[in-house]
Write a protein that holds these residues in place. Structure first.
Motif, mmCIF file in Angstrom:
data_model
loop_
_atom_site.group_PDB
_atom_site.id
_atom_site.type_symbol
_atom_site.label_atom_id
_atom_site.label_comp_id
_atom_site.label_asym_id
_atom_site.label_seq_id
_atom_site.Cartn_x
_atom_site.Cartn_y
_atom_site.Cartn_z
ATOM 1 N N LEU A 20 1.290 -1.088 -0.020
ATOM 2 C CA LEU A 20 -0.553 -0.529 -0.008
ATOM 3 C C LEU A 20 0.855 1.165 -0.212
ATOM 4 O O LEU A 20 1.811 1.079 0.610
ATOM 5 N N GLY A 21 0.639 1.874 -0.822
ATOM 6 C CA GLY A 21 1.152 3.207 -0.641
ATOM 7 C C GLY A 21 0.663 4.220 0.598
ATOM 8 O O GLY A 21 0.269 3.241 1.624
ATOM 9 N N TYR A 22 1.802 5.326 1.488
ATOM 10 C CA TYR A 22 1.639 5.714 2.403
ATOM 11 C C TYR A 22 -0.010 6.380 2.771
ATOM 12 O O TYR A 22 -0.105 6.404 3.943
ATOM 13 N N ALA A 23 -0.682 6.813 2.144
ATOM 14 C CA ALA A 23 -1.838 7.253 2.623
ATOM 15 C C ALA A 23 -2.862 6.588 2.244
ATOM 16 O O ALA A 23 -3.453 6.206 3.686
ATOM 17 N N ASP A 51 0.084 13.873 12.151
ATOM 18 C CA ASP A 51 1.246 14.106 12.373
ATOM 19 C C ASP A 51 1.481 12.684 12.966
ATOM 20 O O ASP A 51 3.026 12.394 12.720
ATOM 21 N N TRP A 52 1.243 12.133 13.833
ATOM 22 C CA TRP A 52 1.755 11.004 15.178
ATOM 23 C C TRP A 52 1.638 10.031 14.034
ATOM 24 O O TRP A 52 2.473 9.043 14.340
ATOM 25 N N ILE A 53 0.426 9.814 13.762
ATOM 26 C CA ILE A 53 0.544 8.738 12.303
ATOM 27 C C ILE A 53 1.648 8.264 11.561
ATOM 28 O O ILE A 53 2.473 7.398 11.180
ATOM 29 N N VAL A 67 6.733 5.888 10.105
ATOM 30 C CA VAL A 67 8.055 5.965 9.920
ATOM 31 C C VAL A 67 8.224 7.247 8.734
ATOM 32 O O VAL A 67 8.602 6.370 7.371
ATOM 33 N N VAL A 68 7.489 7.705 7.976
ATOM 34 C CA VAL A 68 7.164 8.836 6.713
ATOM 35 C C VAL A 68 8.347 9.130 6.686
ATOM 36 O O VAL A 68 8.246 10.559 7.669
ATOM 37 N N ARG A 98 5.589 13.721 3.558
ATOM 38 C CA ARG A 98 4.819 14.322 4.476
ATOM 39 C C ARG A 98 3.697 15.586 3.802
ATOM 40 O O ARG A 98 2.622 15.231 4.125
ATOM 41 N N VAL A 99 4.097 16.059 3.226
ATOM 42 C CA VAL A 99 3.653 17.291 2.748
ATOM 43 C C VAL A 99 2.262 16.341 1.587
ATOM 44 O O VAL A 99 0.967 16.732 2.067
ATOM 45 N N THR A 100 2.627 15.885 1.078
ATOM 46 C CA THR A 100 2.014 15.138 -0.289
ATOM 47 C C THR A 100 1.257 14.046 1.203
ATOM 48 O O THR A 100 -0.242 14.084 -0.068
#
Length: 80
Positions: free
Chosen positions: A29-32, A60-62, A67-68, A73-75
């Motif tokens: 899976l992708g990060y999202a 942010d905690w997730i 470990v993103v 993170r902005v994306t």
């Protein structure tokens, strides 16, 4: 978020969800998608600044738990 009385339970649930995601036979899976699977939500646009701040902190905690990398993170914030 550490003042949350359910913090430890939430951390355990997220850890279990991440473990299950890592053990899945599904394509990676992708990060999202990973973030949504472990409880990330879309921001509903509530005008209350406290609600917005809580959403930002939780997201942010997730991402910390996942470990993103900082450069992703902005994306991720925009795709949730």
């Amino acid at each position: 978020m550490s003042g949350d009385p359910n913090f430890q339970q939430t951390l355990e649930l997220l850890t279990q969800a991440l473990y299950k995601t890592g053990q899945s036979r599904d394509p990676p899976l992708g990060y999202a998608d990973q973030a949504k699977r472990i409880g990330a939500t879309n921001f509903d646009g509530d005008g209350d600044p406290a609600v917005a701040e809580e959403w930002i902190e939780r997201t942010d905690w997730i991402m910390e738990v996942m470990v993103v990398p900082q450069n992703r993170r902005v994306t991720l914030h925009h795709s949730l």
